[in-house]
Design a protein around this motif. Sequence first.
Motif, mmCIF file in Angstrom:
data_model
loop_
_atom_site.group_PDB
_atom_site.id
_atom_site.type_symbol
_atom_site.label_atom_id
_atom_site.label_comp_id
_atom_site.label_asym_id
_atom_site.label_seq_id
_atom_site.Cartn_x
_atom_site.Cartn_y
_atom_site.Cartn_z
ATOM 1 N N GLY A 46 0.803 -1.218 0.000
ATOM 2 C CA GLY A 46 0.000 0.000 0.000
ATOM 3 C C GLY A 46 0.835 1.265 0.000
ATOM 4 O O GLY A 46 0.479 2.273 -0.615
ATOM 5 N N HIS A 47 1.991 1.224 0.682
ATOM 6 C CA HIS A 47 2.899 2.370 0.675
ATOM 7 C C HIS A 47 3.480 2.567 -0.719
ATOM 8 O O HIS A 47 3.586 3.699 -1.204
ATOM 9 C CB HIS A 47 4.030 2.172 1.686
ATOM 10 C CG HIS A 47 3.566 2.138 3.100
ATOM 11 N ND1 HIS A 47 3.849 1.083 3.935
ATOM 12 C CD2 HIS A 47 2.839 3.002 3.839
ATOM 13 C CE1 HIS A 47 3.326 1.315 5.121
ATOM 14 N NE2 HIS A 47 2.694 2.477 5.095
ATOM 15 N N PHE A 52 4.289 5.391 -5.864
ATOM 16 C CA PHE A 52 4.337 5.327 -7.319
ATOM 17 C C PHE A 52 3.062 5.859 -7.974
ATOM 18 O O PHE A 52 3.031 6.076 -9.180
ATOM 19 C CB PHE A 52 4.579 3.878 -7.784
ATOM 20 C CG PHE A 52 5.975 3.388 -7.551
ATOM 21 C CD1 PHE A 52 7.033 3.863 -8.292
ATOM 22 C CD2 PHE A 52 6.232 2.434 -6.581
ATOM 23 C CE1 PHE A 52 8.325 3.413 -8.087
ATOM 24 C CE2 PHE A 52 7.519 1.966 -6.360
ATOM 25 C CZ PHE A 52 8.570 2.460 -7.121
ATOM 26 N N GLY A 53 1.995 6.024 -7.195
ATOM 27 C CA GLY A 53 0.734 6.503 -7.737
ATOM 28 C C GLY A 53 0.071 5.498 -8.659
ATOM 29 O O GLY A 53 -0.437 5.862 -9.722
ATOM 30 N N ILE A 54 0.078 4.223 -8.253
ATOM 31 C CA ILE A 54 -0.452 3.150 -9.099
ATOM 32 C C ILE A 54 -1.462 2.319 -8.311
ATOM 33 O O ILE A 54 -1.552 2.436 -7.095
ATOM 34 C CB ILE A 54 0.679 2.246 -9.636
ATOM 35 C CG1 ILE A 54 1.511 1.672 -8.488
ATOM 36 C CG2 ILE A 54 1.565 3.012 -10.605
ATOM 37 C CD1 ILE A 54 2.598 0.712 -8.923
ATOM 38 N N SER A 55 -2.206 1.479 -9.037
ATOM 39 C CA SER A 55 -3.174 0.591 -8.400
ATOM 40 C C SER A 55 -2.488 -0.704 -7.975
ATOM 41 O O SER A 55 -1.336 -0.958 -8.337
ATOM 42 C CB SER A 55 -4.316 0.278 -9.362
ATOM 43 O OG SER A 55 -3.841 -0.517 -10.430
ATOM 44 N N HIS A 56 -3.230 -1.537 -7.235
ATOM 45 C CA HIS A 56 -2.646 -2.795 -6.766
ATOM 46 C C HIS A 56 -2.305 -3.711 -7.933
ATOM 47 O O HIS A 56 -1.267 -4.362 -7.933
ATOM 48 C CB HIS A 56 -3.581 -3.493 -5.785
ATOM 49 C CG HIS A 56 -4.786 -4.087 -6.417
ATOM 50 N ND1 HIS A 56 -5.906 -3.363 -6.707
ATOM 51 C CD2 HIS A 56 -5.027 -5.337 -6.853
ATOM 52 C CE1 HIS A 56 -6.790 -4.140 -7.284
ATOM 53 N NE2 HIS A 56 -6.289 -5.336 -7.384
ATOM 54 N N LYS A 61 1.859 -6.220 -11.500
ATOM 55 C CA LYS A 61 2.333 -6.389 -12.878
ATOM 56 C C LYS A 61 3.769 -5.893 -13.016
ATOM 57 O O LYS A 61 4.603 -6.528 -13.662
ATOM 58 C CB LYS A 61 1.429 -5.641 -13.857
ATOM 59 C CG LYS A 61 0.118 -6.321 -14.103
ATOM 60 C CD LYS A 61 -0.750 -5.494 -15.045
ATOM 61 C CE LYS A 61 -2.148 -6.058 -15.126
ATOM 62 N NZ LYS A 61 -3.052 -5.196 -15.895
ATOM 63 N N ARG A 62 4.051 -4.734 -12.415
ATOM 64 C CA ARG A 62 5.415 -4.186 -12.486
ATOM 65 C C ARG A 62 6.402 -5.056 -11.718
ATOM 66 O O ARG A 62 7.559 -5.161 -12.104
ATOM 67 C CB ARG A 62 5.431 -2.753 -11.971
ATOM 68 C CG ARG A 62 4.743 -1.795 -12.919
ATOM 69 C CD ARG A 62 4.878 -0.368 -12.481
ATOM 70 N NE ARG A 62 4.153 0.515 -13.384
ATOM 71 C CZ ARG A 62 4.065 1.811 -13.217
ATOM 72 N NH1 ARG A 62 4.646 2.411 -12.196
ATOM 73 N NH2 ARG A 62 3.371 2.543 -14.073
#
Length: 94
Positions: A46-47, A52-56, A61-62
């Motif tokens: 969650g941090h 990174f300003g991304i979803s779970h 994926k990254r």
Amino acid sequence: MAVTINKAPTAEKPATTKNLKGKPGHAKPLPFNQADLLKPGRLKPGHLMTLFGISHSTLYKRRADGLIPPPDLKEYGRPLWFTSTIAPFFGVKG
């Protein structure tokens, strides 16, 4: 004369098995300040989502693509990263 009071049968509420807290297993964004990357600590998914300003789903994926390093440790099956591992992604030298 006798008085008879008839009550309608009370309908029992069906037991709900729906999870009221949201989808299980999905990480939630957690508040985190980029300045705290200078301090020693551990980061949850969650941090990282907040930083990174991304979803779970994008986070995982990254991770699978190697764009985010593998977790430094797992605690109770949950991935954790040290701030020193993530800080270089934001130009912070520890």
